[in-house]
Design a protein around this motif. Sequence first.
Motif, mmCIF file in Angstrom:
data_model
loop_
_atom_site.group_PDB
_atom_site.id
_atom_site.type_symbol
_atom_site.label_atom_id
_atom_site.label_comp_id
_atom_site.label_asym_id
_atom_site.label_seq_id
_atom_site.Cartn_x
_atom_site.Cartn_y
_atom_site.Cartn_z
ATOM 1 N N GLN A 462 0.831 -1.205 0.000
ATOM 2 C CA GLN A 462 0.000 0.000 0.000
ATOM 3 C C GLN A 462 0.869 1.260 0.000
ATOM 4 O O GLN A 462 0.630 2.200 -0.758
ATOM 5 N N LEU A 463 1.893 1.256 0.843
ATOM 6 C CA LEU A 463 2.792 2.409 0.915
ATOM 7 C C LEU A 463 3.475 2.662 -0.423
ATOM 8 O O LEU A 463 3.671 3.798 -0.843
ATOM 9 N N SER A 464 3.845 1.572 -1.117
ATOM 10 C CA SER A 464 4.578 1.723 -2.371
ATOM 11 C C SER A 464 3.698 2.294 -3.470
ATOM 12 O O SER A 464 4.165 2.995 -4.352
ATOM 13 N N SER B 45 9.819 -0.012 -11.413
ATOM 14 C CA SER B 45 10.487 0.969 -10.556
ATOM 15 C C SER B 45 9.605 2.195 -10.294
ATOM 16 O O SER B 45 9.855 2.941 -9.361
ATOM 17 N N LEU B 46 8.591 2.398 -11.129
ATOM 18 C CA LEU B 46 7.726 3.575 -10.955
ATOM 19 C C LEU B 46 6.521 3.194 -10.103
ATOM 20 O O LEU B 46 5.418 2.970 -10.603
ATOM 21 N N LEU B 47 6.746 3.133 -8.809
ATOM 22 C CA LEU B 47 5.761 2.570 -7.897
ATOM 23 C C LEU B 47 4.455 3.343 -7.922
ATOM 24 O O LEU B 47 4.428 4.551 -7.701
ATOM 25 N N GLY B 48 3.377 2.631 -8.167
ATOM 26 C CA GLY B 48 2.055 3.231 -8.086
ATOM 27 C C GLY B 48 1.627 4.001 -9.320
ATOM 28 O O GLY B 48 0.479 4.427 -9.411
ATOM 29 N N ILE B 49 2.533 4.212 -10.258
ATOM 30 C CA ILE B 49 2.193 4.975 -11.465
ATOM 31 C C ILE B 49 1.327 4.105 -12.374
ATOM 32 O O ILE B 49 1.582 2.918 -12.553
ATOM 33 N N ASP B 50 0.251 4.711 -12.939
ATOM 34 C CA ASP B 50 -0.654 3.945 -13.784
ATOM 35 C C ASP B 50 -0.233 3.973 -15.248
ATOM 36 O O ASP B 50 -0.417 2.988 -15.972
ATOM 37 N N LEU B 51 0.285 5.103 -15.696
ATOM 38 C CA LEU B 51 0.477 5.313 -17.126
ATOM 39 C C LEU B 51 1.514 6.414 -17.314
ATOM 40 O O LEU B 51 1.646 7.303 -16.479
ATOM 41 N N VAL B 449 -2.311 13.988 -13.067
ATOM 42 C CA VAL B 449 -1.444 13.949 -14.246
ATOM 43 C C VAL B 449 -0.263 14.859 -13.966
ATOM 44 O O VAL B 449 -0.413 16.068 -13.875
ATOM 45 N N GLY B 450 0.901 14.260 -13.777
ATOM 46 C CA GLY B 450 2.100 15.063 -13.577
ATOM 47 C C GLY B 450 2.325 15.525 -12.153
ATOM 48 O O GLY B 450 3.275 16.263 -11.900
ATOM 49 N N ASP B 451 1.475 15.102 -11.202
ATOM 50 C CA ASP B 451 1.689 15.581 -9.832
ATOM 51 C C ASP B 451 2.569 14.640 -9.012
ATOM 52 O O ASP B 451 2.906 14.951 -7.873
ATOM 53 N N VAL B 452 2.912 13.490 -9.572
ATOM 54 C CA VAL B 452 3.843 12.605 -8.876
ATOM 55 C C VAL B 452 5.216 12.792 -9.501
ATOM 56 O O VAL B 452 5.411 12.543 -10.686
ATOM 57 N N GLY B 453 6.150 13.256 -8.706
ATOM 58 C CA GLY B 453 7.484 13.533 -9.226
ATOM 59 C C GLY B 453 8.522 12.691 -8.525
ATOM 60 O O GLY B 453 8.210 11.708 -7.842
ATOM 61 N N SER B 454 9.768 13.092 -8.661
ATOM 62 C CA SER B 454 10.859 12.250 -8.186
ATOM 63 C C SER B 454 10.873 12.125 -6.665
ATOM 64 O O SER B 454 11.246 11.082 -6.133
ATOM 65 N N ILE B 455 10.429 13.163 -5.942
ATOM 66 C CA ILE B 455 10.467 13.075 -4.477
ATOM 67 C C ILE B 455 9.441 12.063 -3.978
ATOM 68 O O ILE B 455 9.733 11.198 -3.149
ATOM 69 N N VAL B 456 8.226 12.157 -4.536
ATOM 70 C CA VAL B 456 7.183 11.218 -4.127
ATOM 71 C C VAL B 456 7.609 9.782 -4.462
ATOM 72 O O VAL B 456 7.452 8.865 -3.657
ATOM 73 N N LEU B 457 8.204 9.587 -5.644
ATOM 74 C CA LEU B 457 8.619 8.239 -6.036
ATOM 75 C C LEU B 457 9.761 7.725 -5.161
ATOM 76 O O LEU B 457 9.813 6.547 -4.821
ATOM 77 N N ARG B 458 10.671 8.627 -4.804
ATOM 78 C CA ARG B 458 11.775 8.225 -3.936
ATOM 79 C C ARG B 458 11.218 7.779 -2.577
ATOM 80 O O ARG B 458 11.629 6.765 -2.023
ATOM 81 N N ASP B 459 10.242 8.533 -2.057
ATOM 82 C CA ASP B 459 9.628 8.140 -0.782
ATOM 83 C C ASP B 459 8.915 6.790 -0.904
ATOM 84 O O ASP B 459 9.021 5.938 -0.028
ATOM 85 N N ARG B 460 8.180 6.614 -2.004
ATOM 86 C CA ARG B 460 7.489 5.329 -2.182
ATOM 87 C C ARG B 460 8.480 4.180 -2.206
ATOM 88 O O ARG B 460 8.222 3.104 -1.686
ATOM 89 N N LYS B 461 9.636 4.426 -2.837
ATOM 90 C CA LYS B 461 10.632 3.360 -2.916
ATOM 91 C C LYS B 461 11.140 2.999 -1.523
ATOM 92 O O LYS B 461 11.177 1.826 -1.147
ATOM 93 N N GLN B 462 11.485 4.021 -0.740
ATOM 94 C CA GLN B 462 11.970 3.728 0.608
ATOM 95 C C GLN B 462 10.883 3.026 1.424
ATOM 96 O O GLN B 462 11.146 2.034 2.105
#
Lengths: 557, 557
Positions: A462-464, B45-51, B449-462
Amino acid sequence: MTKKENILSIFALGGVNEIGKNMYAIQYSNDIVIIDCGSKFPDESLLGIDLIIPDISYLQEHKDKVRALIVTHGHEDHIGGIPYFLKKLNIPVYATRFTLGLIELKLKEHRLLGDTELVQIDSESICYFGEINVTFFKTSHSIPDCLGIVFDTPEGTVVHTGDFKFDLTPVNNQYADIHKMAEIGKKGVLVLLSESTNAERPGSTPSEQIVGDHIEEAFMKARRKVFISTFASNVNRVQQVVDASLKTNRKLALLGRSMVNVVTVAMERGYLQIPDGMLIDAHEINELEPERVSILCTGSQGEPMAALSRLSSSNYRGVDILPEDTVIISASPIPGNERNVSRIIDNLFLLGAKVIYGSGSVTGMHVSGHAYQEELKLMLTLMKPQYFIPIHGEFRMLHQHRLLAESIGVEKKNTFIIGNGDVVDIENMTARQTRKIPSGNIYVDGVGVGDVGSIVLRDRKQLSEDGMLVIVITLSKSERRIISGPDTISRGFVYARDSENLLRNVNGLVKSTVNDLQKENLHQWNVIKQNIKKSVGKYLYSHTKRKPMILPIIIEI
Amino acid sequence: MTKKENILSIFALGGVNEIGKNMYAIQYSNDIVIIDCGSKFPDESLLGIDLIIPDISYLQEHKDKVRALIVTHGHEDHIGGIPYFLKKLNIPVYATRFTLGLIELKLKEHRLLGDTELVQIDSESICYFGEINVTFFKTSHSIPDCLGIVFDTPEGTVVHTGDFKFDLTPVNNQYADIHKMAEIGKKGVLVLLSESTNAERPGSTPSEQIVGDHIEEAFMKARRKVFISTFASNVNRVQQVVDASLKTNRKLALLGRSMVNVVTVAMERGYLQIPDGMLIDAHEINELEPERVSILCTGSQGEPMAALSRLSSSNYRGVDILPEDTVIISASPIPGNERNVSRIIDNLFLLGAKVIYGSGSVTGMHVSGHAYQEELKLMLTLMKPQYFIPIHGEFRMLHQHRLLAESIGVEKKNTFIIGNGDVVDIENMTARQTRKIPSGNIYVDGVGVGDVGSIVLRDRKQLSEDGMLVIVITLSKSERRIISGPDTISRGFVYARDSENLLRNVNGLVKSTVNDLQKENLHQWNVIKQNIKKSVGKYLYSHTKRKPMILPIIIEI
């Protein structure tokens, strides 16, 4: 589970309905012998997990009966679980000279070397565990010094093939002992356990020598440096790289920790011949003419931290891939690794390298170490078993292997496709699959073994996907009103600076939710938390179509 | 960026150095014509991204110049970005009858139908955009009604192939118009943009008819139900399934939303012939004799929510796969999907089905829709371009395509391997690649659309790898001491109930950290937070080898 004394039992704790973490057991009366103890890499759904090892709780329960761990060969899916196993169950480990070398590397890493009895065997050894007599036969595979195992019991003979192919022109004398297999078959085999990795592939695997010819040709053609990446444990492949370097008058550098470690073990123990003065250090590469150097490196599966990946992104200190250098990927990507490997190939082309890649059959730069259909049929024919248990493979491979057994005359009802934990009991020459013992996947995460379970993984998922939102409010104990907050902290959900409105609305919603509950005189924390989760979750989903984890925290002062 | 008026410019906003989100543009003077607007699925690697869709900020900046979006065919990597594009830039969309049908489905889903001018074209159409004259030629591909595009400009002719193969015996008359291509080439082509998907594969693709023969054979042999899964958009494949069903006297059921949608569009628009009364509903399957039914379903790529996956896990209401049923997977897994497809095959075998699977060349159940090397050479030969821009492929494919162009006489210096955003400018018959425009990946996550950027993705990864630990302490404003907490909440890190000791020690550590700081008179929140993160992080890593996200929250009362 009650069980009569003189039963022969066979079961797997890993390796069936999967590729990886092989672990099989033969039990007769009060003696259990274990075959292999492998690990497996997690797929992408197991977030953060480093390694999977077999659940050995059944063996721990019956530890007074477990006599030995016999290891067929040194691949990770057969030895990777050993350190974890020995920490729970300290029993003697039997393996050949080269396999023991790799096991020792592993035990050293885990600071376990010296704690366990390691027994060196070879294909002529005989071991006795209670009424089980164990002998061995040589097999060919993509790593040296492999064994098949023969268990003679009062009930009959059980043969475990280990991993194998039939390479009639192997490198470094790694012959399969077909004559001994024929003898074993002639004496009569009650049960055959045979590996199924390539049971879907028609025909036979090409010989390892074919690869040597192609490597040599590529080395001949290359006018500058040659980089070649393969599995470190494929010592015979490494030998062919050494030979090609020798023929083209190149010095050889080794890049990657596991390459250096395994080559060292192989040289020390006599499985690899490298002339004195041929090996050079990485920093010496630039001191030689490019056409006088070859480089053997790890990373053929696209592993991001391995040498090839770092080389491809110009990120390996002191070693550069330059235009017109040749790079050979002497391996096929394991399913799941294709993208990483492709990315590396793209980068290598960008650097201007000549890249020789693609599935083995196209380039001749790789052959499989696992028997194809015709070879599996040869093993089945040699052993002529009464009962057959296909092992080492996913269900469709076991299924295809059963069809192969049928094709050479094993009755369908005499093949047992088992899952991990299923037991085949044999009594009076009759086999039945009726009972099940505990088995499963144990996840290794950092130093934790088995402490990450389904709840932790569900939370990570969920977090990911949508991140989280922590909502903190402080309530006054006496007046039951909000005295601080709500404060919201978002991570992995939206970038807070871009979403001030959204988060402001959440704060308002939390306030009104709490106030409404206070009016109704509902003060229980869990009621407040549930209501916050529900109203905020609904609001966020309708506005973002995302479901972050919502963590309300209530402080009472 | 200054630019002279009468320059011909060509660039990609998506589709080069990647497979997916194709979007190319031709500009002459003040007129820009867009070709395709595709989407791409994210890798793991793009956690949670749909498209993923193309960044069109450059086009938005120059929106007064953008005349039209011409769509070559209806695959997702060519039309998937259209709804998002039209929301930002409402321009007319030109496409063939079938392609428009699929675009309309998509616009309906996004509630945009009617907002945009949709212009139906065919291979005989001529369009004028400023000084750019646009004509078309028919191509063969794995979807009906595909076009290549010819742009005649004062500077010269630019040809864009779209996706293509040369199928000389196609199904349903989907012929490539080789004669027209030859004419275009004869008149002279300044620049060719040609797709590169299969530039690594030697030889030619087999004809779609081969697949029909194999499907028919399998249908003939099957004694019970036949399930066959393929891409819904491969209407010619669907036609062959219809034909095989007809020949073996079977009714046909369609499972999966996209299969029903696309078949409906194809029938309505005349691209698919299904006799009246042949189609049945899912609930009618069990009313017929098993040998009188075939089922066409989605999910050939192992998509977890698609029909085939649900059928394989006995989770499709009212439809069961039973022993001796036949299941045909008429597709090759796209890299990254192998594991999901394999899991489904395992489950199908477990259900007792006969499964026909494996790469197309083994079973004959699939052929690629993209030209192999010999076909790419045929296109290059027909067009004889002065300049060549390989498109639609990852770098190694573009690189191989360049070698093919060289082999038929295009000078190496006249091939431009561009990245997304690179511009090729042509003036006085001379092409140069010197400038770059903004381009990139825009992530779609939920409605964002476009509101998920590198910081959000980095957090999701951790968060995905090691979870998190929230630590709440309440400090008294006046006395500067802890009056409540620390309270720790862990998610995705360790299961709290099993880790009471660890978390108790963390609490102790937080207390002593805060107290030490108070003694030193350090009261700033960020100092306290940094110190908690540091000490707790260090403690946790040394005890678990994990690095959860640590979120200290300080409440001051």
